[in-house]
Design a protein around this motif. Structure first.
Motif, PDB file in Angstrom:
ATOM      1  N   LYS A  37       0.839  -1.197   0.000  1.00  0.00           N
ATOM      2  CA  LYS A  37       0.000   0.000   0.000  1.00  0.00           C
ATOM      3  C   LYS A  37       0.873   1.246   0.000  1.00  0.00           C
ATOM      4  CE  LYS A  37      -0.525  -0.941   4.941  1.00  0.00           C
ATOM      5  NZ  LYS A  37       0.254  -2.176   4.846  1.00  0.00           N
ATOM      6  N   PRO A  38       0.328   2.377  -0.469  1.00  0.00           N
ATOM      7  CA  PRO A  38       1.130   3.602  -0.442  1.00  0.00           C
ATOM      8  C   PRO A  38       1.256   4.161   0.974  1.00  0.00           C
ATOM      9  CG  PRO A  38      -0.982   3.976  -1.567  1.00  0.00           C
ATOM     10  CD  PRO A  38      -0.967   2.554  -1.117  1.00  0.00           C
ATOM     11  N   GLY A  39       2.292   4.973   1.201  1.00  0.00           N
ATOM     12  CA  GLY A  39       2.468   5.622   2.507  1.00  0.00           C
ATOM     13  C   GLY A  39       3.866   5.449   3.091  1.00  0.00           C
ATOM     14  N   GLY A  40       4.571   4.418   2.656  1.00  0.00           N
ATOM     15  CA  GLY A  40       5.945   4.224   3.118  1.00  0.00           C
ATOM     16  C   GLY A  40       6.054   4.114   4.624  1.00  0.00           C
ATOM     17  N   GLN A  41       7.096   4.746   5.184  1.00  0.00           N
ATOM     18  CA  GLN A  41       7.310   4.677   6.635  1.00  0.00           C
ATOM     19  C   GLN A  41       6.104   5.197   7.405  1.00  0.00           C
ATOM     20  OE1 GLN A  41      11.065   5.960   8.385  1.00  0.00           O
ATOM     21  NE2 GLN A  41      12.000   5.991   6.362  1.00  0.00           N
ATOM     22  N   CYS A  42       5.426   6.230   6.865  1.00  0.00           N
ATOM     23  CA  CYS A  42       4.266   6.818   7.549  1.00  0.00           C
ATOM     24  C   CYS A  42       3.201   5.774   7.835  1.00  0.00           C
ATOM     25  CB  CYS A  42       3.616   7.897   6.671  1.00  0.00           C
ATOM     26  SG  CYS A  42       4.542   9.400   6.621  1.00  0.00           S
ATOM     27  N   ILE A  43       3.032   4.847   6.917  1.00  0.00           N
ATOM     28  CA  ILE A  43       1.959   3.873   7.053  1.00  0.00           C
ATOM     29  C   ILE A  43       2.482   2.606   7.724  1.00  0.00           C
ATOM     30  CG2 ILE A  43       1.831   2.292   5.044  1.00  0.00           C
ATOM     31  CD1 ILE A  43      -0.874   4.716   6.076  1.00  0.00           C
ATOM     32  N   GLU A  44       3.751   2.294   7.505  1.00  0.00           N
ATOM     33  CA  GLU A  44       4.299   1.035   7.986  1.00  0.00           C
ATOM     34  C   GLU A  44       4.860   1.161   9.404  1.00  0.00           C
ATOM     35  OE1 GLU A  44       3.660  -1.517   5.890  1.00  0.00           O
ATOM     36  OE2 GLU A  44       4.190  -2.667   7.690  1.00  0.00           O
ATOM     37  N   LEU A  45       5.477   2.282   9.700  1.00  0.00           N
ATOM     38  CA  LEU A  45       6.139   2.419  10.998  1.00  0.00           C
ATOM     39  C   LEU A  45       5.320   3.215  12.010  1.00  0.00           C
ATOM     40  CD1 LEU A  45       9.880   3.048  10.033  1.00  0.00           C
ATOM     41  CD2 LEU A  45       8.759   0.897  10.575  1.00  0.00           C
ATOM     42  N   TYR A  46       4.636   4.253  11.555  1.00  0.00           N
ATOM     43  CA  TYR A  46       3.915   5.052  12.562  1.00  0.00           C
ATOM     44  C   TYR A  46       2.560   5.573  12.064  1.00  0.00           C
ATOM     45  CZ  TYR A  46       6.722   8.571  10.059  1.00  0.00           C
ATOM     46  OH  TYR A  46       7.346   9.311   9.098  1.00  0.00           O
ATOM     47  N   PRO A  47       1.675   4.634  11.634  1.00  0.00           N
ATOM     48  CA  PRO A  47       0.367   5.072  11.131  1.00  0.00           C
ATOM     49  C   PRO A  47      -0.434   5.863  12.162  1.00  0.00           C
ATOM     50  CG  PRO A  47       0.401   2.692  11.516  1.00  0.00           C
ATOM     51  CD  PRO A  47       1.806   3.163  11.617  1.00  0.00           C
ATOM     52  N   TYR A  52       3.845  16.622  13.965  1.00  0.00           N
ATOM     53  CA  TYR A  52       3.509  18.010  14.309  1.00  0.00           C
ATOM     54  C   TYR A  52       4.219  19.044  13.438  1.00  0.00           C
ATOM     55  CZ  TYR A  52       1.852  15.752  18.602  1.00  0.00           C
ATOM     56  OH  TYR A  52       1.206  14.952  19.502  1.00  0.00           O
ATOM     57  N   ASP A  53       5.014  18.584  12.459  1.00  0.00           N
ATOM     58  CA  ASP A  53       5.796  19.584  11.724  1.00  0.00           C
ATOM     59  C   ASP A  53       5.519  19.621  10.228  1.00  0.00           C
ATOM     60  OD1 ASP A  53       6.982  17.195  11.161  1.00  0.00           O
ATOM     61  OD2 ASP A  53       9.030  17.815  11.641  1.00  0.00           O
ATOM     62  N   ILE A  54       4.294  19.329   9.854  1.00  0.00           N
ATOM     63  CA  ILE A  54       3.889  19.543   8.467  1.00  0.00           C
ATOM     64  C   ILE A  54       3.321  20.970   8.408  1.00  0.00           C
ATOM     65  CG2 ILE A  54       2.418  18.733   6.570  1.00  0.00           C
ATOM     66  CD1 ILE A  54       4.473  16.628   7.525  1.00  0.00           C
ATOM     67  N   PRO A  55       3.889  21.842   7.542  1.00  0.00           N
ATOM     68  CA  PRO A  55       3.419  23.236   7.522  1.00  0.00           C
ATOM     69  C   PRO A  55       1.899  23.323   7.344  1.00  0.00           C
ATOM     70  CG  PRO A  55       5.372  22.991   6.164  1.00  0.00           C
ATOM     71  CD  PRO A  55       4.976  21.615   6.594  1.00  0.00           C
ATOM     72  N   ALA A  56       1.285  24.136   8.155  1.00  0.00           N
ATOM     73  CA  ALA A  56      -0.151  24.407   8.105  1.00  0.00           C
ATOM     74  C   ALA A  56      -1.030  23.241   8.534  1.00  0.00           C
ATOM     75  CB  ALA A  56      -0.607  24.898   6.722  1.00  0.00           C
ATOM     76  N   VAL A  57      -0.405  22.142   8.966  1.00  0.00           N
ATOM     77  CA  VAL A  57      -1.167  21.027   9.538  1.00  0.00           C
ATOM     78  C   VAL A  57      -0.647  20.823  10.955  1.00  0.00           C
ATOM     79  CG1 VAL A  57      -1.831  18.602   9.283  1.00  0.00           C
ATOM     80  CG2 VAL A  57      -1.283  19.954   7.252  1.00  0.00           C
ATOM     81  N   PRO A  58      -1.317  21.425  11.946  1.00  0.00           N
ATOM     82  CA  PRO A  58      -0.771  21.384  13.314  1.00  0.00           C
ATOM     83  C   PRO A  58      -0.529  19.968  13.828  1.00  0.00           C
ATOM     84  CG  PRO A  58      -2.631  22.895  13.170  1.00  0.00           C
ATOM     85  CD  PRO A  58      -2.564  22.194  11.845  1.00  0.00           C
ATOM     86  N   GLY A  62       0.453   9.510  10.675  1.00  0.00           N
ATOM     87  CA  GLY A  62       1.061   9.008   9.441  1.00  0.00           C
ATOM     88  C   GLY A  62      -0.004   8.567   8.445  1.00  0.00           C
ATOM     89  N   LYS A  63      -1.050   7.946   8.964  1.00  0.00           N
ATOM     90  CA  LYS A  63      -2.143   7.469   8.096  1.00  0.00           C
ATOM     91  C   LYS A  63      -2.893   8.665   7.497  1.00  0.00           C
ATOM     92  CE  LYS A  63      -5.715   4.346   7.212  1.00  0.00           C
ATOM     93  NZ  LYS A  63      -6.424   5.202   6.289  1.00  0.00           N
ATOM     94  N   GLU A  64      -3.182   9.662   8.349  1.00  0.00           N
ATOM     95  CA  GLU A  64      -3.922  10.831   7.847  1.00  0.00           C
ATOM     96  C   GLU A  64      -3.119  11.575   6.785  1.00  0.00           C
ATOM     97  OE1 GLU A  64      -6.392  11.702  11.978  1.00  0.00           O
ATOM     98  OE2 GLU A  64      -4.551  12.835  11.545  1.00  0.00           O
ATOM     99  N   LEU A  65      -1.816  11.709   7.019  1.00  0.00           N
ATOM    100  CA  LEU A  65      -0.978  12.408   6.045  1.00  0.00           C
ATOM    101  C   LEU A  65      -1.020  11.679   4.701  1.00  0.00           C
ATOM    102  CD1 LEU A  65       1.148  14.778   5.751  1.00  0.00           C
ATOM    103  CD2 LEU A  65       2.858  12.978   5.925  1.00  0.00           C
ATOM    104  N   THR A  66      -0.908  10.356   4.767  1.00  0.00           N
ATOM    105  CA  THR A  66      -0.953   9.547   3.544  1.00  0.00           C
ATOM    106  C   THR A  66      -2.297   9.723   2.832  1.00  0.00           C
ATOM    107  OG1 THR A  66       0.486   7.938   4.614  1.00  0.00           O
ATOM    108  CG2 THR A  66      -0.666   7.206   2.641  1.00  0.00           C
ATOM    109  N   ASP A  67      -3.383   9.632   3.598  1.00  0.00           N
ATOM    110  CA  ASP A  67      -4.718   9.772   2.990  1.00  0.00           C
ATOM    111  C   ASP A  67      -4.891  11.130   2.322  1.00  0.00           C
ATOM    112  OD1 ASP A  67      -5.336   7.254   3.784  1.00  0.00           O
ATOM    113  OD2 ASP A  67      -6.508   7.850   5.545  1.00  0.00           O
TER     114      ASP A  67
END
Lengths: 337, 106
Positions: A37-47, A52-58, A62-67
């Motif tokens: 599935k897509p998402g890489g480490q975000c989905i596999e290691l820390y879904p 907290y450090d995506i600009p404009a996304v407080p 990992g799952k939400e970022l991927t979605d």
């Protein structure tokens, strides 16, 4: 043979945003990833871990970022080749050709390597004999559960995969669940189920034990497990299932003749091109003076790399910088009015 | 600042002055100590900075949180004195800390 403008290796957050940056410039891409599935480490290691450090996304997981990234790239209808690993890269008439372990072939003037720390593979047992039995008596994943009926199965691991498969396979086989400590990781519900089956004698639990030896020639006959004090126990075993998570392996990328700095690919920070024209590296896998392994750095890197990709894919057109807020062309590409 | 000694399975060791606030993992990575991979960069997500802490230091270190112990389950040959070196933050009190790196990390 599939022809495209850019072959993206790695469907992590940076690989996904590459689709966007290429797409708004009118470039077509394909994505290849070894995971299912897509998402890489975000989905596999820390879904479930908040970032907290995506600009404009407080805050988002990992799952939400991927979605959200998948939503953002929807208009480009990019084809994903999942469960596939790139095996071979060759140069072909000023372009690059790529072959995967699934025998798919791609050709494009550009390759973007957004491979993180490499492709995810199951962490294997370290005993010498383990290799010999792999695929016959030792498995790191289950494709068809019917192959695991009426057997003596020893399951190693303390996480969700180990627990879920112990529950499932206990319906038709004798299960021994072995873990290095008394505590298991898993949902309350799953743990309660396991304990219930243990009381009914349907699952045996051995803690705190680790694998010490495998006995058998062609097939496994038994295994020996040992605890910290040296106490050992022999268990009649047909099959070992081992669930110790995934490791990241750079794999064949290391042999493509790219300039490397330890496990990272050296790039020119003006356009994130490697020493090979038309091969770019972005995100965690690339390195340059001052590199930070942050998702937001990867987003910047891929934006710049996509400009160079455009120049190579459309040598007769002039690249024109445009804003998404004002460009009619970009809005058309995004399907907006 | 603390002197940290990293020893591998062959017995080769390196003693380094590591600044307070850095992790034992960062001390190793910044000084090219082999045997610590730290694939995830210190986010407690990979178990490739796994070390064995000299027994007498075990109680002096802040206890491993649950996430760390969960990750150690995945490490190569975990033992009682296993820790993730990314989670051990250097302070003056850790002067003299000795860690051994496992035979391999993955």
């Amino acid at each position: 043979m599939i022809k495209t403008d850019v072959i993206i290796i790695g469907a992590g957050p940076v690989g996904l945003f590459a689709i966007h940056q290429l797409g708004i410039k009118g470039l077509k891409a394909v994505v290849i990833d070894n995971l299912d599935k897509p998402g890489g480490q975000c989905i596999e290691l820390y879904p479930d871990k908040p970032i907290y450090d995506i600009p404009a996304v407080p805050e988002c997981t990992g799952k939400e970022l991927t979605d959200r990234l998948l939503e953002q790239i929807k208009p480009f209808k990019t084809k994903f080749y999942l469960n596939e690993r790139v095996e071979e890269v060759k140069t072909k008439d000023n372009s690059w050709s790529i072959k995967t372990n699934n025998n798919n072939e791609f050709i494009a003037p550009n390759i973007i390597i957004a491979g993180g720390v490499g492709s995810f593979e199951p962490r294997k047992l370290s005993l010498k004999d383990a290799d010999k039995f792999e695929g016959k008596s030792i498995f790191y994943s289950i494709k068809n559960k019917d192959d695991f009926k009426n057997k003596n199965i020893c399951i190693f691991g303390g996480g969700d995969s180990a627990l879920d498969w112990a529950l499932e396979l206990s319906k038709s086989s004798k299960i021994t669940l072995i873990h290095r400590r008394k505590d298991f990781r898993g949902t309350q519900h799953t743990l309660a189920e396991i304990r219930k089956l243990e009381k009914q004698g349907k699952i045996k639990i051995k803690t705190p034990f680790q694998l010490d030896n495998i006995e058998g020639n062609e097939k496994i006959q038994s295994i020996t497990i040992k605890d910290e004090s040296g106490k050992s126990e022999k268990i009649k075993t047909d099959i070992i299932l081992s669930f110790f998570g995934l490791v990241m392996k750079l794999g064949p990328i290391a042999e493509w003749g790219l300039n490397m700095d330890k496990k990272n690919i050296s790039v020119n920070p003006n356009n994130f091109e490697t020493n090979k024209k038309g091969i770019f590296a972005v995100g965690d896998i690339c390195t340059y003076p001052g590199k930070l392994k942050l998702i937001l750095s990867g987003f910047h890197e891929v934006a710049l790399a996509s400009v160079e990709c455009f120049k190579r894919a459309r040598p007769n057109e002039k690249y024109k910088f445009e804003f998404t807020t004002s460009s009619k062309t970009i809005k058309d590409r995004l399907g907006k009015k | 600042m603390a002197k940290i000694t990293y020893t591998d399975q062959q017995g080769n060791s390196k003693t380094l002055d590591v600044e307070n606030g850095l992790s034992v993992m960062e001390g190793a990575i910044q000084n090219d100590v082999p045997g610590i991979d730290a694939d995830c960069g210190g986010s407690m997500a990979c178990a490739t900075c796994h070390v064995y802490v000299e027994e007498k230091w075990l109680d002096k270190l802040p206890k491993a949180e649950e996430g760390e112990v969960d990750m150690i389950d995945m490490a190569f040959e975990p033992k009682k004195n296993s820790r993730l070196s990314c989670q051990i933050i250097v302070t003056d009190e850790l002067d003299g800390l000795k860690v051994t790196t496992p035979e391999k990390q993955s």
